[in-house]
Scaffold this active site. Sequence first.
Site, short mmCIF file in Angstrom:
data_model
loop_
_atom_site.label_atom_id
_atom_site.label_comp_id
_atom_site.label_asym_id
_atom_site.label_seq_id
_atom_site.Cartn_x
_atom_site.Cartn_y
_atom_site.Cartn_z
N CYS A 8 -23.94 36.91 -38.62
CA CYS A 8 -25.20 37.67 -38.66
C CYS A 8 -25.55 38.00 -40.11
O CYS A 8 -24.73 37.83 -41.03
CB CYS A 8 -25.08 38.94 -37.82
SG CYS A 8 -24.17 40.26 -38.63
N CYS B 140 -18.70 43.73 -36.19
CA CYS B 140 -18.56 42.28 -36.01
C CYS B 140 -17.13 41.83 -36.35
O CYS B 140 -16.40 42.49 -37.10
CB CYS B 140 -19.53 41.54 -36.92
SG CYS B 140 -21.25 41.59 -36.38
N GLU C 118 -16.28 39.41 -38.29
CA GLU C 118 -16.14 39.14 -39.74
C GLU C 118 -15.79 40.43 -40.48
O GLU C 118 -14.99 40.42 -41.42
CB GLU C 118 -17.45 38.57 -40.31
CG GLU C 118 -17.84 37.21 -39.77
CD GLU C 118 -18.73 37.30 -38.53
OE1 GLU C 118 -18.54 38.22 -37.71
OE2 GLU C 118 -19.59 36.43 -38.38
N ASN D 12 -14.71 41.31 -32.81
CA ASN D 12 -15.77 42.32 -32.69
C ASN D 12 -15.29 43.47 -31.80
O ASN D 12 -14.52 43.29 -30.86
CB ASN D 12 -17.10 41.72 -32.20
CG ASN D 12 -17.01 40.90 -30.94
OD1 ASN D 12 -15.96 40.35 -30.61
ND2 ASN D 12 -18.11 40.79 -30.23
N GLU E 97 -17.07 46.58 -29.94
CA GLU E 97 -18.34 47.22 -29.59
C GLU E 97 -18.13 48.70 -29.26
O GLU E 97 -16.99 49.18 -29.20
CB GLU E 97 -18.98 46.45 -28.42
CG GLU E 97 -19.30 45.02 -28.84
CD GLU E 97 -20.05 44.21 -27.80
OE1 GLU E 97 -20.14 44.64 -26.63
OE2 GLU E 97 -20.54 43.13 -28.17
N CYS F 119 -23.20 40.34 -41.91
CA CYS F 119 -21.91 39.73 -42.24
C CYS F 119 -22.04 38.75 -43.40
O CYS F 119 -21.11 38.60 -44.19
CB CYS F 119 -21.30 39.05 -41.02
SG CYS F 119 -20.68 40.28 -39.85
N1 THU Z 1 -21.03 39.30 -33.50
C1 THU Z 1 -20.00 39.07 -34.36
O1 THU Z 1 -18.88 39.59 -34.18
N2 THU Z 1 -20.23 38.29 -35.45
C2 THU Z 1 -21.44 37.71 -35.72
O2 THU Z 1 -21.61 37.20 -36.80
C3 THU Z 1 -22.49 37.70 -34.71
C4 THU Z 1 -22.37 38.75 -33.67
C5 THU Z 1 -20.81 40.18 -32.35
C6 THU Z 1 -21.46 41.52 -32.49
C7 THU Z 1 -21.60 41.94 -31.04
O3 THU Z 1 -20.39 42.56 -30.64
C8 THU Z 1 -21.75 40.63 -30.29
O4 THU Z 1 -21.31 39.61 -31.17
C9 THU Z 1 -23.16 40.34 -29.85
O5 THU Z 1 -24.05 40.50 -30.88
#
Ligand code: THU
Length: 133
Positions: free
Chosen positions: A87, A54, A56, A43, A45, A90
């Site tokens: 999520c 994310c 994925e 991920n 941000e 994803c």
């Molecule tokens: N996140 C992912 O990378 N994949 C997911 O399927 C769930 C959430 C990340 C996004 C964000 O950077 C952090 O987790 C908190 O939501």
Amino acid sequence: MRHLQAMMTLAREMRERAYAPYSNHAVGAVVRTPGGQLYGGCNVENAAYPEGTCAEAGAIAAMVAGGDRVAIEVLVMGPAGPPCTPCGGCRQKLTEFCPPTTPVHVCDPDSLLLTTSLSELFPHAFGPGNLGA
Ligand code: THU
């Protein structure tokens, strides 16, 4: 399951490279192609929160950039705690490139927490088939 250890090792590396200063929730993801190639992502941000991506999404982008279009196994690794299941966005992104039967493993850095499938995570999905693709 045969590929689990290699996928976990790559996911751990990916997770260590995650850029998650706002949530502190580092995630690594790995997809495996029918040819056995592994692609990983983490991920990333952003100070403008919705612009973050994310793990994925990163793994899928790496796969497509690497010349592959199909993944048949997925692994997501979050921190210790509740399983970091993909999520909603994803699940949709995975649907574009994975058959519904694709196993999705969810891990923490030490162990496998659960194995499910894309269709179990995302039933009645709208996918390429809806558009005749
Ligand atoms: N996140 C992912 O990378 N994949 C997911 O399927 C769930 C959430 C990340 C996004 C964000 O950077 C952090 O987790 C908190 O939501």
